[in-house]
Design an enzyme around this catalytic site. Sequence first.
Site, PDB file in Angstrom:
ATOM      1  N   GLY A   1      -9.776   0.218 -86.350  1.00 47.04           N
ATOM      2  CA  GLY A   1     -10.551  -0.083 -85.137  1.00 47.04           C
ATOM      3  C   GLY A   1     -10.759  -1.571 -84.925  1.00 47.04           C
TER       4      GLY A   1
ATOM      5  N   ASN B   1      -3.959   4.949 -90.590  1.00 44.44           N
ATOM      6  CA  ASN B   1      -5.169   4.123 -90.550  1.00 44.44           C
ATOM      7  C   ASN B   1      -5.760   4.107 -89.162  1.00 44.44           C
ATOM      8  OD1 ASN B   1      -5.432   1.184 -89.282  1.00 44.44           O
ATOM      9  ND2 ASN B   1      -3.249   1.572 -89.673  1.00 44.44           N
ATOM     10  N   ALA B   2      -7.096   3.997 -89.147  1.00 45.86           N
ATOM     11  CA  ALA B   2      -7.809   3.785 -87.882  1.00 45.86           C
ATOM     12  C   ALA B   2      -8.925   2.803 -88.201  1.00 45.86           C
ATOM     13  CB  ALA B   2      -8.369   5.088 -87.332  1.00 45.86           C
TER      14      ALA B   2
ATOM     15  N   GLY C   1       7.937  -2.121 -89.721  1.00 44.27           N
ATOM     16  CA  GLY C   1       7.745  -0.675 -89.772  1.00 44.27           C
ATOM     17  C   GLY C   1       8.538  -0.083 -90.919  1.00 44.27           C
ATOM     18  N   GLY C   2       7.853   0.175 -92.027  1.00 45.97           N
ATOM     19  CA  GLY C   2       8.498   0.864 -93.142  1.00 45.97           C
ATOM     20  C   GLY C   2       9.400   0.018 -94.005  1.00 45.97           C
TER      21      GLY C   2
ATOM     22  N   SER D   1      -5.859  -9.099 -86.861  1.00 45.60           N
ATOM     23  CA  SER D   1      -6.074  -9.374 -85.434  1.00 45.60           C
ATOM     24  C   SER D   1      -7.522  -9.792 -85.177  1.00 45.60           C
ATOM     25  CB  SER D   1      -5.750  -8.144 -84.591  1.00 45.60           C
ATOM     26  OG  SER D   1      -4.371  -7.879 -84.642  1.00 45.60           O
TER      27      SER D   1
ATOM     28  N   CYS E   1      -2.203  -1.900 -80.880  1.00 47.50           N
ATOM     29  CA  CYS E   1      -2.997  -1.061 -81.775  1.00 47.50           C
ATOM     30  C   CYS E   1      -3.276   0.271 -81.063  1.00 47.50           C
ATOM     31  CB  CYS E   1      -4.304  -1.778 -82.110  1.00 47.50           C
ATOM     32  SG  CYS E   1      -5.368  -0.794 -83.137  1.00 47.50           S
TER      33      CYS E   1
ATOM     34  N   ASN F   1      -1.651  -8.876 -80.060  1.00 43.51           N
ATOM     35  CA  ASN F   1      -1.723  -7.454 -80.388  1.00 43.51           C
ATOM     36  C   ASN F   1      -1.990  -6.676 -79.102  1.00 43.51           C
ATOM     37  OD1 ASN F   1      -2.370  -4.885 -81.149  1.00 43.51           O
ATOM     38  ND2 ASN F   1      -3.802  -5.457 -82.768  1.00 43.51           N
TER      39      ASN F   1
HETATM   40  C1  LIG Z   1      -4.472  -0.942 -92.716  1.00 36.69           C
HETATM   41  C2  LIG Z   1      -3.651  -1.482 -91.582  1.00 36.69           C
HETATM   42  C3  LIG Z   1      -4.231  -2.382 -90.699  1.00 36.69           C
HETATM   43  C4  LIG Z   1      -3.495  -2.899 -89.634  1.00 36.69           C
HETATM   44  N1  LIG Z   1      -4.081  -3.805 -88.790  1.00 36.69           N
HETATM   45  C5  LIG Z   1      -3.355  -4.363 -87.791  1.00 36.69           C
HETATM   46  C6  LIG Z   1      -3.899  -5.387 -86.978  1.00 36.69           C
HETATM   47  O1  LIG Z   1      -5.049  -5.832 -87.157  1.00 36.69           O
HETATM   48  N2  LIG Z   1      -3.134  -5.887 -85.982  1.00 36.69           N
HETATM   49  C7  LIG Z   1      -1.839  -5.461 -85.740  1.00 36.69           C
HETATM   50  O2  LIG Z   1      -1.181  -5.972 -84.817  1.00 36.69           O
HETATM   51  N3  LIG Z   1      -1.278  -4.520 -86.541  1.00 36.69           N
HETATM   52  C8  LIG Z   1      -2.005  -3.971 -87.542  1.00 36.69           C
HETATM   53  N4  LIG Z   1      -1.423  -3.028 -88.363  1.00 36.69           N
HETATM   54  C9  LIG Z   1      -0.023  -2.609 -88.136  1.00 36.69           C
HETATM   55  C10 LIG Z   1       0.932  -3.349 -89.077  1.00 36.69           C
HETATM   56  O3  LIG Z   1       0.892  -4.739 -88.857  1.00 36.69           O
HETATM   57  C11 LIG Z   1       2.378  -2.845 -88.878  1.00 36.69           C
HETATM   58  O4  LIG Z   1       2.791  -3.081 -87.551  1.00 36.69           O
HETATM   59  C12 LIG Z   1       2.519  -1.366 -89.175  1.00 36.69           C
HETATM   60  O5  LIG Z   1       1.712  -0.982 -90.250  1.00 36.69           O
HETATM   61  C13 LIG Z   1       3.971  -0.976 -89.467  1.00 36.69           C
HETATM   62  O6  LIG Z   1       4.476  -1.705 -90.563  1.00 36.69           O
HETATM   63  P1  LIG Z   1       4.494  -1.133 -92.094  1.00 36.69           P
HETATM   64  O7  LIG Z   1       5.157   0.208 -92.034  1.00 36.69           O
HETATM   65  O8  LIG Z   1       5.249  -2.165 -92.853  1.00 36.69           O
HETATM   66  O9  LIG Z   1       3.064  -1.015 -92.507  1.00 36.69           O
HETATM   67  C14 LIG Z   1      -2.152  -2.493 -89.441  1.00 36.69           C
HETATM   68  C15 LIG Z   1      -1.560  -1.584 -90.343  1.00 36.69           C
HETATM   69  C16 LIG Z   1      -2.285  -1.089 -91.406  1.00 36.69           C
HETATM   70  C17 LIG Z   1      -1.625  -0.119 -92.357  1.00 36.69           C
END
Ligand SMILES: Cc1cc2nc3c(=O)[nH]c(=O)nc-3n(C[C@H](O)[C@H](O)[C@H](O)COP(=O)(O)O)c2cc1C
Length: 301
Positions: free
Chosen positions: A69, A66-67, A239-240, A43, A126, A123
């Site tokens: 930010g 994760n955070a 998600g997952g 993002s 977040c 986005n």
């Molecule tokens: C390290 C990390 C960074 C992420 N950064 C962003 C981001 O910049 N923008 C966003 O919309 N989602 C971000 N996400 C969320 C992911 O795009 C996704 O929606 C979320 O992790 C669920 O999917 P997953 O279970 O396949 O990881 C981030 C997730 C992780 C783990």
Amino acid sequence: MYTLTGLEMKNPTILAAGVLGTTGASLCRVAREGGAGAVVTKSIGPEPKYGHSNPSMVKLDCGFLNAMGLPNPSYAEFVQELEIAKKDSGVPVIASIFGGNPEEFAEVAQGLLPGQPDAFELNVSCPHAEGYGAAIGSNPCLVEAVTAAVKEVTDLPVWVKLTPNVADITAIGKAAEAGGADAVVAINTVKGMAIDIESGYPVLGNRSGGLSGAAVKPVAVKCVYDLYAALEIPVVGVGGVASWEDAVEMMMAGAAAVQVGSAVYDRTDVFSEISSGIEVFLQRKGYSDARDFVGLAHEAV
Ligand SMILES: Cc1cc2nc3c(=O)[nH]c(=O)nc-3n(C[C@H](O)[C@H](O)[C@H](O)COP(=O)(O)O)c2cc1C
């Protein structure tokens, strides 16, 4: 070929925002070596942002917390990375953007247009960046206004990525649709926290963050299921998802395509693995196309 909001994808798997999408080179790698049908960038916002202090990511038994930010170099710097991804990835490149209000969203979208993204993903989800993301995405009026503001500055498809951290995700989805969204993406991370019991300190630098990976899949499946029933526009599931079985489940809930985030940490070729698994499943079940089973769980009553 899968066509989604006008984007032509060789398979229905997409790299999720924020995971390996920080540079043009990494986006190309996920597309070329990993086999993703499309990729979403990290993002990008109006100003350079360092993000939260470390540790900003921790692995749990059931997924990740994760955070980050929203660290990013700003649209002015990122536009070159977008150009690289566009030139060499060979797949649609979706620019994920954020801002603190509709004007900032429009400014970032306009600023990235010279990099020629194929679509924007907003986005508004977040969970751990004050004034951004879910702060906007929990308010239907703001979601509609932000979507409309971006639609005003571009003819490209606009996807709106939703947060599960609300009482009724369909109300937010409908607001995005009312603002002119071409698709919604569900879900971003679920608010979570971990504490180190020896010291009593929260593990993440930001104290709390967002949960992703296997633990959130049932939450995502339910959100996708509800959004599919409530909206006219396509729903992208995230998600997952880590296997072809997870992808098929998400599609049967109503996802037109799936994004993969956390699972990429184990293997970048997870996209090829999922898409070939879906192909074998299609043949075994006698479906001509994945579209045949998108939303199937709504009919199976
Ligand atoms: C390290 C990390 C960074 C992420 N950064 C962003 C981001 O910049 N923008 C966003 O919309 N989602 C971000 N996400 C969320 C992911 O795009 C996704 O929606 C979320 O992790 C669920 O999917 P997953 O279970 O396949 O990881 C981030 C997730 C992780 C783990």
